[in-house]
Design a protein around this motif. Structure first.
Motif, short mmCIF file in Angstrom:
data_model
loop_
_atom_site.label_atom_id
_atom_site.label_comp_id
_atom_site.label_asym_id
_atom_site.label_seq_id
_atom_site.Cartn_x
_atom_site.Cartn_y
_atom_site.Cartn_z
N ARG A 77 12.43 62.35 49.36
CA ARG A 77 11.76 62.30 48.06
C ARG A 77 12.55 61.43 47.07
O ARG A 77 11.98 60.89 46.11
CB ARG A 77 11.63 63.69 47.44
CG ARG A 77 10.64 64.62 48.09
CD ARG A 77 10.41 65.81 47.17
NE ARG A 77 9.63 66.87 47.78
CZ ARG A 77 9.15 67.92 47.11
NH1 ARG A 77 9.39 68.03 45.82
NH2 ARG A 77 8.46 68.87 47.74
N HIS A 78 13.86 61.34 47.27
CA HIS A 78 14.74 60.69 46.30
C HIS A 78 14.95 59.21 46.58
O HIS A 78 15.63 58.53 45.79
CB HIS A 78 16.09 61.40 46.28
CG HIS A 78 15.99 62.85 45.92
ND1 HIS A 78 15.96 63.30 44.63
CD2 HIS A 78 15.88 63.96 46.71
CE1 HIS A 78 15.87 64.63 44.63
NE2 HIS A 78 15.81 65.04 45.87
N ARG A 80 10.17 57.20 45.11
CA ARG A 80 10.14 57.37 43.65
C ARG A 80 9.18 56.38 43.00
O ARG A 80 8.46 56.73 42.05
CB ARG A 80 11.55 57.19 43.09
CG ARG A 80 12.53 58.28 43.52
CD ARG A 80 13.97 57.91 43.24
NE ARG A 80 14.25 57.82 41.82
CZ ARG A 80 15.30 57.19 41.32
NH1 ARG A 80 16.16 56.56 42.13
NH2 ARG A 80 15.51 57.15 40.02
N ASN A 128 20.91 59.64 45.21
CA ASN A 128 19.95 60.07 44.19
C ASN A 128 19.73 61.58 44.23
O ASN A 128 19.55 62.22 43.19
CB ASN A 128 18.62 59.33 44.37
CG ASN A 128 18.70 57.87 44.00
OD1 ASN A 128 19.55 57.46 43.21
ND2 ASN A 128 17.83 57.07 44.58
N GLN A 129 19.73 62.15 45.44
CA GLN A 129 19.58 63.60 45.57
C GLN A 129 20.74 64.32 44.89
O GLN A 129 20.54 65.30 44.16
CB GLN A 129 19.51 63.99 47.04
CG GLN A 129 19.47 65.50 47.27
CD GLN A 129 19.34 65.84 48.74
OE1 GLN A 129 18.25 66.16 49.21
NE2 GLN A 129 20.43 65.78 49.49
N SER A 135 20.45 64.14 41.11
CA SER A 135 19.41 65.02 40.58
C SER A 135 19.85 66.48 40.61
O SER A 135 19.61 67.24 39.68
CB SER A 135 18.10 64.82 41.34
OG SER A 135 17.82 65.84 42.25
N ALA A 185 14.70 69.36 41.41
CA ALA A 185 13.70 68.42 41.92
C ALA A 185 12.88 69.00 43.07
O ALA A 185 11.71 68.64 43.26
CB ALA A 185 14.38 67.13 42.36
#
Length: 348
Positions: A122-123, A128, A303-304, A307, A319
């Motif tokens: 997802r990240h 995104r 990015n994970q 977040s 997230a």
């Protein structure tokens, strides 16, 4: 923020590197394998190591933990970490079954700790970007999606090949990513029915030589009792549907990976990212200009971590909250239940 990592296998390396990129410090590791935590701590330059995860959870210097262990321990370790007052990033899936996921979700709901499920794809930049297009309404309502990860030779062996330890084969390994990505891009609608099949015709294919393959840290331990292949049609309460197929072992001419969503105003492929729509009564394809239009492992994990840390600091919500991780396990449970019974099953 100071981090503890429980489990020191291959995926833990990704978490450690991501935390460093995000500006957090890994101060402790734990692993139940004899001597492994101490060796990894020395290699990583980490201050403390524990053989018992409970000792790491009791470490007052640790603010948050990553759970990077085999699937059968995810839920119980995460519950223990929450009880010890730690924020938790738990690797996917958050349990082997929906029941385990619900137990963890309930613990999260009763706590003020952040709990995030490690749905790393997802990240990624491509996901995104596509989610931003969908949120802006550029593709219109999504009514159909396809998710596929067909691998010819991908059974990692070790705990991945044990249903008792992993909960299942490719469905639980990367099928969880494929279903989650499509479901997330569709807006996380409520599941209504699932019709699925699983097959175990080829096994681990350990006889095959001349090909590189990913192997678990404990590869060679135990046999193999998980599925080779699964497919499913998932229907949602908003009328949308998702078709999925995933495999560890398959007589295919090549490996295949794809996520596609189809809406009333446009559609898109995610791997690599490409958008289809209409312009002046003509069909057009749009190629976004991004640093990576496919999944980039380093980018996704970094990015994970960012977040998760932002959520721990109270700057944003988790997230991938435990509630979404549990709903995803409900879908996976329904896949296996439908396949075992040879019929479509409805959500309870």
């Amino acid at each position: 923020m100071k981090i503890g990592i429980v489990g020191t296998g291959n995926i833990a390396v990704c978490h450690r590197q991501a935390y460093e990129t995000a500006g957090a410090e890994v101060v402790a590791v734990a692993d139940t394998a004899d001597g492994r935590a101490a060796r990894i701590a020395a290699d990583w330059g980490v201050r403390r190591s524990y053989q018992d995860p409970a000792e790491l959870f009791a470490d007052d210097d640790v603010d948050a933990v990553s759970i990077c262990t085999p699937n059968h321990t995810h839920a119980s370790l995460a519950v223990d970490a929450i009880a010890a007052g730690k924020h938790v990033l738990v690797e996917k899936p958050m349990g082997r079954t929906y029941a385990e996921a619900v137990e963890l979700q309930q613990a999260a709901d009763k706590s003020d700790r952040v709990v995030q499920v490690g749905m790393v794809r997802r990240h990624a930049t491509n996901c995104r970007a596509l989610k931003s297009y969908l949120d802006a309404g550029m593709l219109g309502p999504i009514y159909y999606a396809k998710a596929s990860c067909l691998q010819r030779l991908a059974n990692p062996g070790g705990w991945f090949a044990s249903k008792k330890l992993s909960g299942g084969g490719p469905v639980m390994d990367f099928g969880v990513h494929m279903i989650d990505l499509a479901w997330y891009l569709m807006g996380t609608p409520e599941v209504v029915t699932v019709s699925a099949n699983t097959y175990d015709r080829l096994g681990a294919r350990n006889n095959i030589w001349g090909q590189d393959r990913y192997r678990a840290a404990d590869a060679g331990a135990g046999g193999n009792d998980v599925e080779d292949l699964a497919n499913a049609l998932i229907r949602f309460s908003n009328g949308a549907s998702l078709a999925v197929d995933v495999s560890y072992s398959l007589h295919a001419t090549s490996d295949r990976l794809g996520i596609s969503v189809f809406g009333e105003k446009g559609g898109a492929d995610l791997e690599p990212l490409r958008v289809a729509t209409e312009l002046a009564d003509t069909m057009v394809n749009i190629d976004p200009v991004l640093s990576s239009t496919g999944f980039n492992l380093t980018d996704g994990f970094a990015n994970q971590a960012k977040s998760f840390l932002a959520a721990c600091r109270g700057e944003t919500e988790s997230a991938v909250p435990a509630s979404q991780g549990a709903e995803l396990l409900k879908i996976l449970d329904m896949v296996y239940h439908s396949a075992a019974n040879g019929r479509e099953v409805a959500a309870e």
